[in-house]
Write an enzyme that holds these catalytic residues in place. Structure first.
Site, PDB file in Angstrom:
ATOM      1  N   LYS A  84       0.864  -1.024  -0.060  1.00 17.05           N
ATOM      2  CA  LYS A  84       0.125   0.020  -0.190  1.00 17.05           C
ATOM      3  C   LYS A  84       0.893   1.275  -0.040  1.00 17.05           C
ATOM      4  O   LYS A  84       1.675   1.412   0.685  1.00 17.05           O
ATOM      5  CB  LYS A  84      -0.930  -0.079   1.343  1.00 17.05           C
ATOM      6  CG  LYS A  84      -2.591   0.220   0.874  1.00 17.05           C
ATOM      7  CD  LYS A  84      -3.063  -0.020   2.349  1.00 17.05           C
ATOM      8  CE  LYS A  84      -4.356   0.605   2.215  1.00 17.05           C
ATOM      9  NZ  LYS A  84      -5.033   0.464   3.687  1.00 17.05           N
TER      10      LYS A  84
HETATM   11  C1  E4P Z   1      -8.251   1.297   3.884  1.00 16.76           C
HETATM   12  O1  E4P Z   1      -7.646   0.356   3.364  1.00 16.76           O
HETATM   13  C2  E4P Z   1      -8.052   2.079   5.125  1.00 16.76           C
HETATM   14  O2  E4P Z   1      -7.498   1.072   5.860  1.00 16.76           O
HETATM   15  C3  E4P Z   1      -9.281   2.082   6.009  1.00 16.76           C
HETATM   16  O3  E4P Z   1     -10.532   1.713   5.080  1.00 16.76           O
HETATM   17  C4  E4P Z   1      -9.517   3.717   6.493  1.00 16.76           C
HETATM   18  O4  E4P Z   1     -10.633   3.807   7.155  1.00 16.76           O
HETATM   19  P1  E4P Z   1     -10.897   4.608   8.314  1.00 16.76           P
HETATM   20  O5  E4P Z   1     -11.533   6.113   7.695  1.00 16.76           O
HETATM   21  O6  E4P Z   1     -12.058   4.083   8.958  1.00 16.76           O
HETATM   22  O7  E4P Z   1      -9.918   4.950   9.013  1.00 16.76           O
END
Ligand code: E4P
Length: 223
Positions: A84
């Site tokens: 990522k």
């Molecule tokens: C994406 O892969 C992130 O890990 C995640 O969905 C972020 O979500 P949040 O806005 O609840 O932190």
């Protein structure tokens, strides 16, 4: 649509994996920090629990060389890992290089169609479009997802649109309606997908009727 779990908690992965529904897991630095465990061991344990799944693990460097160095390290841990990388100029540049090297990337922190275009052109395998964080500030996070799905189809990009920052089952429904390829959700939301009051009431009535009639599935042999 593929279903991913958004967590750094191995116990949650274990539980969701038991249901046999998991296509992958997404983590991020905040989720790993919250787990209180080490990064590598946590990611590898998750890989083991979802052997066929795509497991996203995020870099923390923000310069091109640093992102590449961390991405090579993370990708070397297990072939299931998708690295990522945040949607910043240095990140997009690194995604391009990594994709040329055959390393799968998940471009994260994407909130708009122009950002999604950059991620797709760079060759990101997944484009993580955050919806909840946009809704939180009064916007409609799903709009960019719908636009991105259209763009991917119209121009035949190879990226898959991953709906992230999911807050409730309605986000999952909307992800399906706009044709997203993947939806990643917290364990709580995945659990909520099972729920319907008529399912509970219906099951109760079936069991009450059955028991009242004294029926059995495994009948004892008559003597
Ligand atoms: C994406 O892969 C992130 O890990 C995640 O969905 C972020 O979500 P949040 O806005 O609840 O932190």
């Amino acid at each position: 649509m593929k279903v991913f779990l958004d967590t750094g908690d191995v116990k949650e992965v274990e539980k969701a994996a038991e249901w046999g529904l998991l296509d992958g897991v997404t983590t991020n630095p905040s989720l790993i920090a919250k787990s209180g465990r080490r990064f590598r061991e946590t990611v590898l344990e998750i890989c083991g629990l979802v052997p066929e799944g795509a497991i996203s693990a995020e870099v923390v460097a923000t310069d091109y060389e640093g992102v590449l160095k961390e991405a090579h390290e993370i990708a070397s841990w297990n072939p299931q890992i998708v690295v990522k990388v945040p949607l910043i100029p240095e990140g997009v540049r690194a995604i391009r290089t990594l994709s040329q090297e055959g390393i799968r990337t998940n471009c994260t922190l994407v909130f708009s169609l122009p950002q999604a275009l950059l991620a797709a052109k760079a060759g990101a395998a997944f484009i993580s479009n955050f919806v909840g964080r946009v809704d939180d500030v009064g916007g409609d996070g799903m709009e960019a997802v719908a636009d991105t799905v259209d763009m991917i189809e119209q121009y035949s990009f190879n990226s898959e649109v991953l709906v992230a920052s999911v807050r409730h089952p309605k986000h999952v429904v909307e992800a399906l309606q706009v044709g997203a390829h993947i939806c990643t959700m917290p364990f709580k939301v995945m659990n909520q997908l099972f729920n319907h009051p008529l399912t509970d009431a219906g099951l109760k009535r079936f069991l009450d009727d059955w028991n009242e009639a004294g029926l059995e599935i495994f009948e004892k042999a008559r003597v």
